[in-house]
Design an enzyme around this catalytic site. Structure first.
Site, PDB file in Angstrom:
ATOM      1  N   ASN A   9       0.849  -1.518   0.039  1.00  0.00           N
ATOM      2  CA  ASN A   9      -0.034  -0.020   0.181  1.00  0.00           C
ATOM      3  C   ASN A   9       0.670   1.248  -0.147  1.00  0.00           C
ATOM      4  O   ASN A   9       1.844   1.374   1.189  1.00  0.00           O
ATOM      5  CB  ASN A   9      -1.015  -0.138   1.254  1.00  0.00           C
ATOM      6  CG  ASN A   9      -2.024   0.921   1.353  1.00  0.00           C
ATOM      7  OD1 ASN A   9      -1.779   2.415   0.504  1.00  0.00           O
ATOM      8  ND2 ASN A   9      -1.975   1.643   2.219  1.00  0.00           N
ATOM      9  N   TRP A  10       0.777   1.924  -1.471  1.00  0.00           N
ATOM     10  CA  TRP A  10       1.988   3.055  -1.254  1.00  0.00           C
ATOM     11  C   TRP A  10       1.402   5.026  -0.585  1.00  0.00           C
ATOM     12  O   TRP A  10       2.584   5.440  -0.776  1.00  0.00           O
ATOM     13  CB  TRP A  10       2.077   3.384  -2.905  1.00  0.00           C
ATOM     14  CG  TRP A  10       3.064   1.853  -3.505  1.00  0.00           C
ATOM     15  CD1 TRP A  10       3.783   0.989  -1.889  1.00  0.00           C
ATOM     16  CD2 TRP A  10       3.824   2.351  -4.472  1.00  0.00           C
ATOM     17  NE1 TRP A  10       4.135  -0.065  -3.694  1.00  0.00           N
ATOM     18  CE2 TRP A  10       4.236   0.252  -4.857  1.00  0.00           C
ATOM     19  CE3 TRP A  10       3.452   2.241  -6.094  1.00  0.00           C
ATOM     20  CZ2 TRP A  10       4.931   0.199  -5.882  1.00  0.00           C
ATOM     21  CZ3 TRP A  10       3.972   2.214  -7.300  1.00  0.00           C
ATOM     22  CH2 TRP A  10       4.855   0.879  -7.481  1.00  0.00           C
ATOM     23  N   LYS A  11      -0.057   4.074  -0.417  1.00  0.00           N
ATOM     24  CA  LYS A  11      -0.224   5.230   0.183  1.00  0.00           C
ATOM     25  C   LYS A  11       0.093   6.660  -1.191  1.00  0.00           C
ATOM     26  O   LYS A  11       0.365   6.909  -2.236  1.00  0.00           O
ATOM     27  CB  LYS A  11       0.153   5.777   1.355  1.00  0.00           C
ATOM     28  CG  LYS A  11      -0.401   4.452   2.357  1.00  0.00           C
ATOM     29  CD  LYS A  11      -0.158   4.796   3.750  1.00  0.00           C
ATOM     30  CE  LYS A  11      -0.339   3.386   4.819  1.00  0.00           C
ATOM     31  NZ  LYS A  11      -0.318   3.201   5.866  1.00  0.00           N
ATOM     32  N   HIS A  94      -9.692   1.376   4.785  1.00  0.00           N
ATOM     33  CA  HIS A  94      -8.825   1.102   5.917  1.00  0.00           C
ATOM     34  C   HIS A  94      -8.720   2.676   6.165  1.00  0.00           C
ATOM     35  O   HIS A  94      -9.418   3.310   6.410  1.00  0.00           O
ATOM     36  CB  HIS A  94      -7.354   2.212   4.484  1.00  0.00           C
ATOM     37  CG  HIS A  94      -6.018   1.795   4.613  1.00  0.00           C
ATOM     38  ND1 HIS A  94      -5.550   3.093   6.190  1.00  0.00           N
ATOM     39  CD2 HIS A  94      -4.888   1.300   4.849  1.00  0.00           C
ATOM     40  CE1 HIS A  94      -4.251   2.566   6.495  1.00  0.00           C
ATOM     41  NE2 HIS A  94      -3.965   1.556   5.722  1.00  0.00           N
ATOM     42  N   GLU A  96      -7.205   4.885   7.282  1.00  0.00           N
ATOM     43  CA  GLU A  96      -6.974   6.791   7.390  1.00  0.00           C
ATOM     44  C   GLU A  96      -8.614   7.286   6.453  1.00  0.00           C
ATOM     45  O   GLU A  96      -8.261   7.985   6.602  1.00  0.00           O
ATOM     46  CB  GLU A  96      -5.287   6.353   6.507  1.00  0.00           C
ATOM     47  CG  GLU A  96      -4.392   5.861   7.437  1.00  0.00           C
ATOM     48  CD  GLU A  96      -3.159   5.782   6.700  1.00  0.00           C
ATOM     49  OE1 GLU A  96      -2.647   5.424   5.612  1.00  0.00           O
ATOM     50  OE2 GLU A  96      -1.764   5.347   7.224  1.00  0.00           O
ATOM     51  N   GLU A 164      -5.765  -4.654  10.713  1.00  0.00           N
ATOM     52  CA  GLU A 164      -4.762  -4.082  11.023  1.00  0.00           C
ATOM     53  C   GLU A 164      -5.536  -2.849  12.265  1.00  0.00           C
ATOM     54  O   GLU A 164      -5.883  -1.849  12.023  1.00  0.00           O
ATOM     55  CB  GLU A 164      -4.650  -2.580   9.680  1.00  0.00           C
ATOM     56  CG  GLU A 164      -4.655  -2.922   8.349  1.00  0.00           C
ATOM     57  CD  GLU A 164      -4.321  -2.369   6.912  1.00  0.00           C
ATOM     58  OE1 GLU A 164      -2.523  -2.598   6.606  1.00  0.00           O
ATOM     59  OE2 GLU A 164      -4.179  -1.486   6.962  1.00  0.00           O
ATOM     60  N   GLY A 170       2.644   2.140  11.229  1.00  0.00           N
ATOM     61  CA  GLY A 170       3.093   3.425  10.772  1.00  0.00           C
ATOM     62  C   GLY A 170       4.041   3.683  11.896  1.00  0.00           C
ATOM     63  O   GLY A 170       4.425   4.613  12.366  1.00  0.00           O
ATOM     64  N   SER A 209       3.113  -1.609  10.260  1.00  0.00           N
ATOM     65  CA  SER A 209       4.970  -2.100  11.163  1.00  0.00           C
ATOM     66  C   SER A 209       4.921  -3.593  10.151  1.00  0.00           C
ATOM     67  O   SER A 209       5.859  -3.874  10.857  1.00  0.00           O
ATOM     68  CB  SER A 209       4.879  -1.445  12.029  1.00  0.00           C
ATOM     69  OG  SER A 209       4.417  -0.562  12.516  1.00  0.00           O
ATOM     70  N   GLY A 230       2.760  -0.952   4.064  1.00  0.00           N
ATOM     71  CA  GLY A 230       2.977   0.327   4.476  1.00  0.00           C
ATOM     72  C   GLY A 230       3.928   0.727   3.686  1.00  0.00           C
ATOM     73  O   GLY A 230       5.191   0.510   2.864  1.00  0.00           O
ATOM     74  N   GLY A 231       4.683   1.294   5.143  1.00  0.00           N
ATOM     75  CA  GLY A 231       6.222   1.776   4.269  1.00  0.00           C
ATOM     76  C   GLY A 231       7.368   1.357   3.856  1.00  0.00           C
ATOM     77  O   GLY A 231       7.862   1.290   3.006  1.00  0.00           O
TER      78      GLY A 231
HETATM   79  P1  PGA Z   1       2.207   0.383   7.970  1.00  0.00           P
HETATM   80  O1  PGA Z   1       1.189   0.791   7.458  1.00  0.00           O
HETATM   81  O2  PGA Z   1       2.830  -0.925   7.284  1.00  0.00           O
HETATM   82  O3  PGA Z   1       3.246   1.063   7.332  1.00  0.00           O
HETATM   83  O4  PGA Z   1       2.863   0.184   9.505  1.00  0.00           O
HETATM   84  C1  PGA Z   1       0.553  -0.416   6.566  1.00  0.00           C
HETATM   85  C2  PGA Z   1      -1.114  -0.234   6.066  1.00  0.00           C
HETATM   86  O5  PGA Z   1      -1.526   1.063   7.216  1.00  0.00           O
HETATM   87  O6  PGA Z   1      -1.560  -1.013   5.278  1.00  0.00           O
END
Ligand code: PGA
Length: 248
Positions: A9-11, A94, A96, A164, A170, A209, A230-231
């Protein structure tokens, strides 16, 4: 046997140049016969990602879609448009989106229905906040989100669920493999209670994470079928190492 799935997930990150660089690294590694690997760039980078991934075995997904099929919805992107652009997957609900865009369970349900109708595989995200976990309400929250998103949906054949925990996204904090497994087993029980969902066949991903150094122990758990990353998905080497961990 569920095939492992690792999604990046590159956001809201990247440029055309960085997409080329990142996918150049991933595509060079070749095919992924035993793991499904999917990258989810921002909408504007989807066509570029699709053309770079062609023939590589890597799939491309989106990070959201509209709850409506078409029409006067300024700024929205329909599920059909994503299919037409080469996407097969879409992340929905998600945390967010729930946090910054006020997405309710009903809205997530409408998006899941739109995605399924268009033939996209919805990746439905669920997870509790730190306060909810500390109040002993983690399972209650996850069950509510699952039922809210999935009750009454038909044809959920390509459904994926991503657990999640919001406090792990994050932050560098992860659920322990045991904590994650317990919630994944609970999710599978909840799925089994939903009409039209094949709980045993549905992949349940862990997200929050996930890094090269914790992926293998998470994937070793019975009900963890891969990761939503994500990251670490923004670094080709790290993402590749997580994919390698999913190959077992
Ligand atoms: P993260 O994000 O790996 O940076 O914690 C995961 C996500 O939000 O899908």
């Amino acid at each position: 046997m569920r095939k492992p799935l690792v999604m990046g997930n590159w956001k809201m990150h990247g440029s055309r140049a960085s997409v080329k660089q990142l996918l150049g690294g991933l595509v060079r590694e070749g095919g992924y016969p035993s793991v499904d690997v999917v990258v989810c760039p921002a909408f504007v980078h989807i066509p570029l990602a699709v053309s770079l991934c062609e023939g590589s075995g890597l799939g491309v997904g989106a990070q959201d879609c509209s709850h409506m099929a078409a029409g006067a919805y300024t700024g929205e992107v329909a599920a059909e448009m994503l299919v037409d652009s080469g996407c097969r997957w879409v992340i929905l609900g998600h945390s967010e989106r729930r946090q910054y865009h006020g997405e309710s369970d009903d809205m997530v349900a409408a998006k899941v229905a739109a995605a399924l109708a268009a033939g996209l595989a919805p990746v439905v995200c669920v997870g509790e906040t730190r306060d909810e976990r500390e109040a002993g309400e983690a399972q209650y929250t996850v069950a509510r989100q699952l039922q809210g998103a999935l009750r009454g949906q038909s044809n959920t054949r390509h459904l994926v669920v991503a657990y999640e925990p919001v406090w792990a996204i994050g932050t560098g904090l992860t659920a322990t493999p045991q904590e994650a497994q317990a919630m994944h087993a609970f999710i599978r029980e909840q799925l089994a209670d939903l009409k039209g969902v094949d709980a045993a066949a549905t992949r349940v991903l862990y997200g929050g994470s996930v890094k090269p150094d914790n992926a293998a122990e998470l994937f070793a758990e019975t009900d963890i079928d891969g990761a939503l990353v994500g990251g670490a998905s923004l670094d080709a080497q790290d993402f590749q190492a997580i994919v390698a961990a999913a190959r077992g």
